[in-house]
Design an enzyme around this catalytic site. Sequence first.
Site, PDB file in Angstrom:
ATOM      1  N   GLU A  61      11.300   1.318  21.423  1.00  0.00           N
ATOM      2  CA  GLU A  61      11.032   2.869  21.309  1.00  0.00           C
ATOM      3  C   GLU A  61       9.750   3.188  22.987  1.00  0.00           C
ATOM      4  O   GLU A  61       9.636   2.445  23.640  1.00  0.00           O
ATOM      5  CB  GLU A  61       9.874   3.174  20.358  1.00  0.00           C
ATOM      6  CG  GLU A  61       9.919   3.074  18.571  1.00  0.00           C
ATOM      7  CD  GLU A  61       9.224   2.638  18.251  1.00  0.00           C
ATOM      8  OE1 GLU A  61       7.776   3.284  17.863  1.00  0.00           O
ATOM      9  OE2 GLU A  61       9.331   2.808  16.312  1.00  0.00           O
ATOM     10  N   GLY A  93       5.303   8.215  10.929  1.00  0.00           N
ATOM     11  CA  GLY A  93       4.882   8.391   9.674  1.00  0.00           C
ATOM     12  C   GLY A  93       3.812   8.603   9.459  1.00  0.00           C
ATOM     13  O   GLY A  93       2.571   9.483   8.661  1.00  0.00           O
ATOM     14  N   GLY A  94       2.820   7.836   9.837  1.00  0.00           N
ATOM     15  CA  GLY A  94       1.781   7.986   9.926  1.00  0.00           C
ATOM     16  C   GLY A  94       0.050   8.633  10.563  1.00  0.00           C
ATOM     17  O   GLY A  94      -1.132   8.616  10.460  1.00  0.00           O
ATOM     18  N   HIS A 112       8.618   8.170  15.532  1.00  0.00           N
ATOM     19  CA  HIS A 112       6.923   7.231  14.932  1.00  0.00           C
ATOM     20  C   HIS A 112       6.175   8.179  14.179  1.00  0.00           C
ATOM     21  O   HIS A 112       4.362   7.468  14.856  1.00  0.00           O
ATOM     22  CB  HIS A 112       6.803   6.240  16.182  1.00  0.00           C
ATOM     23  CG  HIS A 112       6.197   4.343  15.324  1.00  0.00           C
ATOM     24  ND1 HIS A 112       6.366   3.502  15.265  1.00  0.00           N
ATOM     25  CD2 HIS A 112       5.291   4.459  14.224  1.00  0.00           C
ATOM     26  CE1 HIS A 112       5.383   2.385  14.397  1.00  0.00           C
ATOM     27  NE2 HIS A 112       4.956   3.233  13.772  1.00  0.00           N
ATOM     28  N   HIS A 124       0.739  -1.300  -0.483  1.00  0.00           N
ATOM     29  CA  HIS A 124       0.297  -0.126   0.736  1.00  0.00           C
ATOM     30  C   HIS A 124       0.684   1.565  -0.180  1.00  0.00           C
ATOM     31  O   HIS A 124       0.513   2.052  -1.055  1.00  0.00           O
ATOM     32  CB  HIS A 124      -0.405  -0.187   1.030  1.00  0.00           C
ATOM     33  CG  HIS A 124      -1.803  -1.161   1.057  1.00  0.00           C
ATOM     34  ND1 HIS A 124      -1.799  -1.808   1.409  1.00  0.00           N
ATOM     35  CD2 HIS A 124      -2.922  -1.044   0.729  1.00  0.00           C
ATOM     36  CE1 HIS A 124      -2.980  -3.029   1.657  1.00  0.00           C
ATOM     37  NE2 HIS A 124      -3.841  -2.350   0.789  1.00  0.00           N
ATOM     38  N   ILE A 125       1.652   1.467   0.891  1.00  0.00           N
ATOM     39  CA  ILE A 125       2.803   2.845   0.776  1.00  0.00           C
ATOM     40  C   ILE A 125       3.597   2.811  -0.367  1.00  0.00           C
ATOM     41  O   ILE A 125       3.812   3.335  -0.685  1.00  0.00           O
ATOM     42  CB  ILE A 125       3.677   2.877   2.301  1.00  0.00           C
ATOM     43  CG1 ILE A 125       2.379   2.505   3.662  1.00  0.00           C
ATOM     44  CG2 ILE A 125       4.321   3.995   2.736  1.00  0.00           C
ATOM     45  CD1 ILE A 125       2.528   2.830   4.527  1.00  0.00           C
ATOM     46  N   ASP A 136       9.836  -6.504  -4.376  1.00  0.00           N
ATOM     47  CA  ASP A 136       8.695  -6.765  -3.434  1.00  0.00           C
ATOM     48  C   ASP A 136       9.142  -8.348  -3.534  1.00  0.00           C
ATOM     49  O   ASP A 136       9.800  -9.469  -4.769  1.00  0.00           O
ATOM     50  CB  ASP A 136       7.159  -6.760  -4.176  1.00  0.00           C
ATOM     51  CG  ASP A 136       6.887  -6.333  -2.607  1.00  0.00           C
ATOM     52  OD1 ASP A 136       6.161  -5.911  -2.602  1.00  0.00           O
ATOM     53  OD2 ASP A 136       6.362  -8.180  -2.086  1.00  0.00           O
ATOM     54  N   ASP A 150      11.729   6.592  11.400  1.00  0.00           N
ATOM     55  CA  ASP A 150      10.667   6.734  12.246  1.00  0.00           C
ATOM     56  C   ASP A 150      11.076   6.021  13.367  1.00  0.00           C
ATOM     57  O   ASP A 150       9.485   5.845  13.693  1.00  0.00           O
ATOM     58  CB  ASP A 150      10.178   6.926  10.938  1.00  0.00           C
ATOM     59  CG  ASP A 150       8.807   7.418  11.721  1.00  0.00           C
ATOM     60  OD1 ASP A 150       8.854   8.738  12.382  1.00  0.00           O
ATOM     61  OD2 ASP A 150       7.867   7.093  11.395  1.00  0.00           O
ATOM     62  N   SER A 153       8.970   2.517   7.941  1.00  0.00           N
ATOM     63  CA  SER A 153       7.995   0.802   8.140  1.00  0.00           C
ATOM     64  C   SER A 153       8.412   0.064   9.869  1.00  0.00           C
ATOM     65  O   SER A 153       6.780   1.151  10.492  1.00  0.00           O
ATOM     66  CB  SER A 153       8.917  -0.292   7.048  1.00  0.00           C
ATOM     67  OG  SER A 153      10.490  -0.307   7.773  1.00  0.00           O
TER      68      SER A 153
END
Length: 413
Positions: free
Chosen positions: A273, A298-299, A296, A165-166, A185, A268, A243
Amino acid sequence: MSATTTPVTSFPKDKIKVVLLENIHPSATAIFSGEGFQVEMVKSALQGDELAEKIADAHVLGIRSKSQVTGDVLANARRLLGIGAFCIGTNQIELDAANIRGVPVFNAPFSNTRSVAELVIGEIIVLSRRTFDRSRDAHEGRWFKTAEGSFEIRGKTLGIVGYGHIGAQVGVLAEAMGMRVVFYDTMTKLPLGNNRPVASLEELLVESDFVTLHVPATAQTHRMIGGEQLHQMKQGSYLLNLSRGTVVDIPALADALRRKVLAGASIDVFPEEPEGNGPGFESELRGLENVILTPHVGGSTIEAQANIGREVATTLVKFINNGTTSGAVNFPQVELPPVPGAHRILNVHKNVPGVLRDINKIVSDLNANIERQYLSTDANIGYLVMDLGADVSEDVRKAVSSLDANIRTRILY
Ligand code: NAI
């Protein structure tokens, strides 16, 4: 939606109680309220007895990442039909415990795809122009105007590892900025635009000016970028990881950056973490030149939060109204359009031999006319959807509910 396209639940919609914890985005509330469900919003996370008490009479529970939904909590939730994780991960829920109680769990894994892709594009430019270092100089009172080490991204090669997706979205945006795009991939993927697949990770690393990682955390991707792979990358290239933290060997990356093999990196996600916001973040990458470190995020955008609210609420409404379980993370997947005029029985049973035979015997003894029957199973449970004549549906429901293997049976009309 009209009753001809979506059968209503067998009990009035205003009796369906939705409990939403952890300040879930109002986009979700709007969807549940629009259906006529009762919605209770709680700002904080709840745990243990407090959570169990709150959902004792709830039909739908919505949480984000902090409320722990354990088997004990679920044991108390006798009316619970479904759980929405209004986030990406579902580790905070005991998925097997929900599964064997016939409770599907839904999340929204792709609502922040665009947010991540946009940040990747921004960071490619910022790395290429060493913007963060120049900005820090200026903040600290140093004027340092130079073209040294600054490049346009036009015409450069971007290598995307993981074209899901990303990754695919990044590929489309990068091409629009004039970059050449190659991707690697493990699955065969349809290339978008002029994006070009390569046969191996090594081929991608050797060819790319920028490498961006968009793979899941698996045994195969664990430290897939280590000393050997960094050594294969072009001199003066850049690495981006938005990711998962386990994908990159951080000490090896720090070494490649110190030795100027790489010209910069943007990270990220980290192997470890911090639990909450505030001080206490440690990384060997701190303080290195032209290295962007983000917590973290990114989204993390307002749009992604709104998308998550809409997506999870819509999935739950489809499940309540139709029995659709597509996208559930712990449940057999079924998606069937309703048959006009028929009643739908939704049955979750223990996956033991002979259940379908017993159910079909009930149906045939009652002379019921089955319009459609669909069974999907996993290791523990079977999920059976039957559309049948309105005249006998309630009798079928009662008889099926009393089978030993029955976990939960409800009827939609
Ligand atoms: P996706 O599942 O759509 O795509 C992943 C792709 O990686 C698939 O095409 C898969 O075939 C491929 N893949 C798997 N193993 C591979 C391997 N060994 N080598 C090459 N390709 C491999 O996932 P999506 O949504 O694109 O997410 C990608 C990553 O981004 C995930 O790890 C996700 O957790 C992370 N993510 C991070 C966010 C952040 O805030 N930084 C936000 C959202 C997602």
